[in-house]
Design a protein around this motif. Structure first.
Motif, PDB file in Angstrom:
ATOM      1  N   SER A 238       2.820  -0.660   5.467  1.00  0.00           N
ATOM      2  CA  SER A 238       3.841  -1.387   4.700  1.00  0.00           C
ATOM      3  C   SER A 238       4.538  -2.442   5.551  1.00  0.00           C
ATOM      4  O   SER A 238       4.694  -3.597   5.115  1.00  0.00           O
ATOM      5  N   SER A 239       4.945  -2.057   6.772  1.00  0.00           N
ATOM      6  CA  SER A 239       5.627  -3.049   7.613  1.00  0.00           C
ATOM      7  C   SER A 239       4.675  -4.168   8.024  1.00  0.00           C
ATOM      8  O   SER A 239       5.078  -5.330   8.143  1.00  0.00           O
ATOM      9  N   CYS A 240       3.419  -3.805   8.233  1.00  0.00           N
ATOM     10  CA  CYS A 240       2.428  -4.807   8.622  1.00  0.00           C
ATOM     11  C   CYS A 240       2.218  -5.831   7.517  1.00  0.00           C
ATOM     12  O   CYS A 240       2.311  -7.051   7.740  1.00  0.00           O
ATOM     13  N   VAL A 241       1.976  -5.344   6.305  1.00  0.00           N
ATOM     14  CA  VAL A 241       1.699  -6.235   5.173  1.00  0.00           C
ATOM     15  C   VAL A 241       2.947  -7.015   4.783  1.00  0.00           C
ATOM     16  O   VAL A 241       2.873  -8.213   4.450  1.00  0.00           O
ATOM     17  N   ASN A 242       4.113  -6.365   4.820  1.00  0.00           N
ATOM     18  CA  ASN A 242       5.360  -7.051   4.456  1.00  0.00           C
ATOM     19  C   ASN A 242       5.679  -8.202   5.395  1.00  0.00           C
ATOM     20  O   ASN A 242       6.447  -9.102   5.042  1.00  0.00           O
ATOM     21  N   ASN A 243       5.089  -8.174   6.574  1.00  0.00           N
ATOM     22  CA  ASN A 243       5.293  -9.257   7.531  1.00  0.00           C
ATOM     23  C   ASN A 243       4.067 -10.167   7.615  1.00  0.00           C
ATOM     24  O   ASN A 243       3.839 -10.840   8.631  1.00  0.00           O
ATOM     25  N   SER A 244       3.311 -10.151   6.511  1.00  0.00           N
ATOM     26  CA  SER A 244       2.172 -11.064   6.354  1.00  0.00           C
ATOM     27  C   SER A 244       1.110 -10.886   7.426  1.00  0.00           C
ATOM     28  O   SER A 244       0.428 -11.844   7.823  1.00  0.00           O
ATOM     29  N   LYS A 245       0.972  -9.656   7.878  1.00  0.00           N
ATOM     30  CA  LYS A 245      -0.065  -9.350   8.848  1.00  0.00           C
ATOM     31  C   LYS A 245      -1.181  -8.566   8.147  1.00  0.00           C
ATOM     32  O   LYS A 245      -1.056  -8.150   7.001  1.00  0.00           O
ATOM     33  N   THR A 246      -2.260  -8.349   8.869  1.00  0.00           N
ATOM     34  CA  THR A 246      -3.422  -7.669   8.295  1.00  0.00           C
ATOM     35  C   THR A 246      -3.510  -6.239   8.818  1.00  0.00           C
ATOM     36  O   THR A 246      -3.478  -6.018  10.030  1.00  0.00           O
ATOM     37  N   TRP A 247      -3.598  -5.319   7.854  1.00  0.00           N
ATOM     38  CA  TRP A 247      -3.716  -3.899   8.205  1.00  0.00           C
ATOM     39  C   TRP A 247      -5.178  -3.469   8.106  1.00  0.00           C
ATOM     40  O   TRP A 247      -5.841  -3.691   7.099  1.00  0.00           O
ATOM     41  N   THR A 248      -5.676  -2.826   9.151  1.00  0.00           N
ATOM     42  CA  THR A 248      -7.052  -2.340   9.159  1.00  0.00           C
ATOM     43  C   THR A 248      -7.048  -0.822   9.266  1.00  0.00           C
ATOM     44  O   THR A 248      -6.650  -0.280  10.313  1.00  0.00           O
ATOM     45  N   PRO A 249      -7.458  -0.116   8.193  1.00  0.00           N
ATOM     46  CA  PRO A 249      -7.470   1.352   8.257  1.00  0.00           C
ATOM     47  C   PRO A 249      -8.429   1.834   9.334  1.00  0.00           C
ATOM     48  O   PRO A 249      -9.440   1.190   9.640  1.00  0.00           O
ATOM     49  N   ALA A 250      -8.116   3.001   9.883  1.00  0.00           N
ATOM     50  CA  ALA A 250      -8.987   3.613  10.880  1.00  0.00           C
ATOM     51  C   ALA A 250     -10.282   4.080  10.225  1.00  0.00           C
ATOM     52  O   ALA A 250     -10.373   4.260   8.993  1.00  0.00           O
ATOM     53  N   ASN A 251     -11.295   4.240  11.048  1.00  0.00           N
ATOM     54  CA  ASN A 251     -12.566   4.766  10.528  1.00  0.00           C
ATOM     55  C   ASN A 251     -12.351   6.187  10.014  1.00  0.00           C
ATOM     56  O   ASN A 251     -11.715   7.010  10.673  1.00  0.00           O
ATOM     57  N   HIS A 252     -12.894   6.462   8.836  1.00  0.00           N
ATOM     58  CA  HIS A 252     -12.687   7.776   8.233  1.00  0.00           C
ATOM     59  C   HIS A 252     -13.294   8.908   9.048  1.00  0.00           C
ATOM     60  O   HIS A 252     -12.921  10.074   8.857  1.00  0.00           O
ATOM     61  N   ASN A 253     -14.196   8.571   9.947  1.00  0.00           N
ATOM     62  CA  ASN A 253     -14.767   9.644  10.764  1.00  0.00           C
ATOM     63  C   ASN A 253     -13.791  10.150  11.828  1.00  0.00           C
ATOM     64  O   ASN A 253     -14.100  11.084  12.570  1.00  0.00           O
ATOM     65  N   THR A 254     -12.591   9.540  11.891  1.00  0.00           N
ATOM     66  CA  THR A 254     -11.550  10.033  12.788  1.00  0.00           C
ATOM     67  C   THR A 254     -10.583  10.993  12.081  1.00  0.00           C
ATOM     68  O   THR A 254      -9.662  11.520  12.708  1.00  0.00           O
ATOM     69  N   TRP A 255     -10.799  11.185  10.801  1.00  0.00           N
ATOM     70  CA  TRP A 255      -9.995  12.146  10.022  1.00  0.00           C
ATOM     71  C   TRP A 255     -10.238  13.564  10.558  1.00  0.00           C
ATOM     72  O   TRP A 255     -11.364  13.925  10.910  1.00  0.00           O
ATOM     73  N   THR A 256      -9.191  14.353  10.637  1.00  0.00           N
ATOM     74  CA  THR A 256      -9.302  15.681  11.248  1.00  0.00           C
ATOM     75  C   THR A 256      -9.721  16.774  10.272  1.00  0.00           C
ATOM     76  O   THR A 256      -9.949  17.923  10.691  1.00  0.00           O
ATOM     77  N   GLY A 257      -9.798  16.473   8.978  1.00  0.00           N
ATOM     78  CA  GLY A 257     -10.398  17.420   8.037  1.00  0.00           C
ATOM     79  C   GLY A 257      -9.474  18.088   7.042  1.00  0.00           C
ATOM     80  O   GLY A 257      -9.938  18.839   6.175  1.00  0.00           O
ATOM     81  N   CYS A 258      -8.154  17.877   7.145  1.00  0.00           N
ATOM     82  CA  CYS A 258      -7.232  18.562   6.245  1.00  0.00           C
ATOM     83  C   CYS A 258      -6.948  17.757   4.979  1.00  0.00           C
ATOM     84  O   CYS A 258      -7.037  16.521   4.963  1.00  0.00           O
ATOM     85  N   VAL A 259      -6.597  18.475   3.919  1.00  0.00           N
ATOM     86  CA  VAL A 259      -6.170  17.865   2.668  1.00  0.00           C
ATOM     87  C   VAL A 259      -4.877  18.530   2.221  1.00  0.00           C
ATOM     88  O   VAL A 259      -4.566  19.670   2.600  1.00  0.00           O
ATOM     89  N   VAL A 260      -4.120  17.772   1.393  1.00  0.00           N
ATOM     90  CA  VAL A 260      -2.899  18.316   0.793  1.00  0.00           C
ATOM     91  C   VAL A 260      -3.162  18.607  -0.680  1.00  0.00           C
ATOM     92  O   VAL A 260      -4.276  18.429  -1.187  1.00  0.00           O
ATOM     93  N   ASP A 261      -2.123  19.049  -1.379  1.00  0.00           N
ATOM     94  CA  ASP A 261      -2.247  19.383  -2.797  1.00  0.00           C
ATOM     95  C   ASP A 261      -2.706  18.175  -3.609  1.00  0.00           C
ATOM     96  O   ASP A 261      -2.323  17.026  -3.347  1.00  0.00           O
ATOM     97  N   ARG A 262      -3.484  18.447  -4.647  1.00  0.00           N
ATOM     98  CA  ARG A 262      -3.915  17.382  -5.551  1.00  0.00           C
ATOM     99  C   ARG A 262      -2.745  16.867  -6.392  1.00  0.00           C
ATOM    100  O   ARG A 262      -1.685  17.478  -6.466  1.00  0.00           O
ATOM    101  N   ASP A 263      -2.990  15.755  -7.083  1.00  0.00           N
ATOM    102  CA  ASP A 263      -2.005  15.244  -8.034  1.00  0.00           C
ATOM    103  C   ASP A 263      -1.728  16.302  -9.099  1.00  0.00           C
ATOM    104  O   ASP A 263      -2.617  17.075  -9.487  1.00  0.00           O
ATOM    105  N   GLN A 264      -0.511  16.319  -9.588  1.00  0.00           N
ATOM    106  CA  GLN A 264      -0.177  17.221 -10.683  1.00  0.00           C
ATOM    107  C   GLN A 264      -0.787  16.684 -11.992  1.00  0.00           C
ATOM    108  O   GLN A 264      -0.834  15.481 -12.192  1.00  0.00           O
TER     109      GLN A 264
END
Length: 449
Positions: A238-264
């Motif tokens: 949010s801060s990156c985009v709000n300041n007109s910068k480019t945000w690059t998500p990390a590679n998904h293979n760096t995800w540690t494997g956990c999930v939270v509750d699904r949408d209600q």
């Protein structure tokens, strides 16, 4: 002359006898009394015979059930069935005066399409009291009872939160869970008779980092929190985009494997995720305690399996950490019993009857989920989840390990399928015996008429 009055009197008596009707009624009654008494006697004999047959049926039913349990648990060999059947029946039959000798025949059929079955037949002769007058000194009485074994699937949902490190709770749970695997696996006569899944939970569950490319993982929130900005001054999207910068998500293979509750309301259902419907997907979370391998604090979920040694290895590798979210553990326990993604439970053979069960152990009160940090709100959500699972014929056992004097968990009591399926443990050492009791109850579920 002296004789005339006598003769005259005798004649009058004979004439009166000829005209009398009272004697006719007596004769008719005497003739009718025989069949009437026969019918009444037959009814008495028949009533006693029915009572004896009812007692025989009850004894056969109980004996067949006990034999089925013995066979399921491996307590007896098939060669002992006939002898054991007679022993059980003789101990259970309560009307031996009416049926002093009953021949019990046991027939065992293994590995049919409907599972193993056992059938008991009882034959005896009832000695009549009244009907023997009519030529029926004995009545043959017989009854039969058949029982068989069901297939069973059990999800073990186990608390891995930080408080499990106290008072020996974690090692006690690990021992109890492994013993339950041994107890249930002994009920299996063939691969697939018994399946068990393992769901460790804290505030999240670990579904395995190697699933990072699966469609059923939603990386929307993860992408916003994990990545880099074209300006190092900004560390979130949010801060990156709000300041007109480019945000690059990390590679998904760096995800540690956990999930939270699904949408209600998908958080309280076992709905199969659908590509294109983000509400049905499982949101990724970069939870620091989720990694891969035996070094992970929160071990990955193990789908239904009959690889007993692998299941026990996962239990051995559990470590206590994090906050408590019973609901997500329970939701994933239910998911592991469901066909389709993400855990792909094996399809059920329509020729078999199945029993599905969840064993949920937690040592404390709910503290955190995706939506709330208030226990009452989390509990209310969990109760709806439990209602849905029980409506889907899932049998739920709940265990509260309460060694610290916490209030008795209302939500765990509510979630249990019945009052006898909620267990309150005051000492960690009691966990082993409680799980043994649950195993005994599950073994009874495996046997069905």
């Amino acid at each position: 002359m002296l004789r005339l009055p006598v003769v005259s009197r005798l004649g009058r008596q004979l004439a009166r006898f000829a005209r009398a009707e009272q004697g006719n009624y007596a004769v008719i009654f005497a003739i009718a009394l025989v069949p009437v008494l026969s019918f009444v006697g037959a009814a008495v004999d028949y009533s006693r015979a029915v009572k004896a047959r009812t007692s025989m049926q009850a004894a056969l039913d109980s004996a067949a059930l006990m034999l089925s349990k013995d066979l399921s648990s491996g307590a007896i060999a098939t060669s002992q069935i006939s002898t054991k059947a007679t022993t059980y029946f003789n101990a259970l039959f309560t009307d031996k005066s009416a049926l002093p000798s009953v021949t019990v025949t046991a027939t065992y059929t293994a590995s049919t399409s409907a599972g193993s079955t056992i059938q008991l037949t009882g034959d005896g002769n009832f000695t009549t009291t009244f009907m023997k007058i009519a030529g029926f000194p004995k009545l043959g009485i017989n009854a039969s009872s058949a029982w068989g074994t069901m297939r069973m699937r059990v999800a073990m949902v186990l608390d891995n939160t930080g408080s499990m490190a106290d008072a020996g709770k974690m090692p006690a749970m690990q021992t109890a869970a492994k013993n339950l695997i041994d107890q249930l696996s002994a009920l299996a006569k063939a691969d697939g008779d018994i399946y068990i899944s393992i769901v460790p939970f804290a505030k999240d569950v670990n579904v395995g980092a190697d699933n990072y490319s699966k469609y059923w993982i939603d990386f929307t929130d993860w992408d916003a929190a994990n990545g880099s900005c074209s300006s190092s001054r900004y560390t979130n999207q949010s801060s990156c985009v709000n300041n007109s910068k480019t945000w690059t998500p990390a590679n998904h293979n760096t995800w540690t494997g956990c999930v939270v509750d699904r949408d209600q309301d998908y958080d309280i259902k076992n709905t199969t995720p659908t590509n294109g419907n983000s509400a049905t997907l499982f949101p990724a979370d970069q939870y620091s305690y989720c990694t891969t391998g035996s070094s992970a604090y929160l071990q990955p979920i193990v789908p239904l399996s009959y690889n007993w040694s692998s299941l026990k290895t996962v239990i051995d590798n559990m470590k206590p950490t994090g906050n408590t979210n019973q609901g997500i553990g329970l939701a994933w326990g239910w998911m592991t019993l469901s066909t389709g993604d993400p855990t792909n439970a094996p399809a059920k053979d329509l020729n078999y009857t199945y029993k599905d069960a969840i064993v949920l152990l937690s040592d404390g009160l709910n503290t955190q989920n995706r939506w709330y940090s208030n226990a009452s709100q989390i509990d209310a959500r969990q109760k709806k989840l439990c209602d849905n699972a029980k409506a889907a014929n899932i049998t739920i056992y709940t265990v509260q390990v309460n060694t610290g004097g916490d209030p008795t968990s209302g939500v765990l009591q509510y979630c249990a399928s019945s009052s006898d399926k909620f267990y309150l443990v005051r000492s960690a050492s009691q966990t082993v015996s409680v799980f043994q009791s649950i195993g005994t109850s599950l073994s009874k579920l495996r046997v069905a008429r």
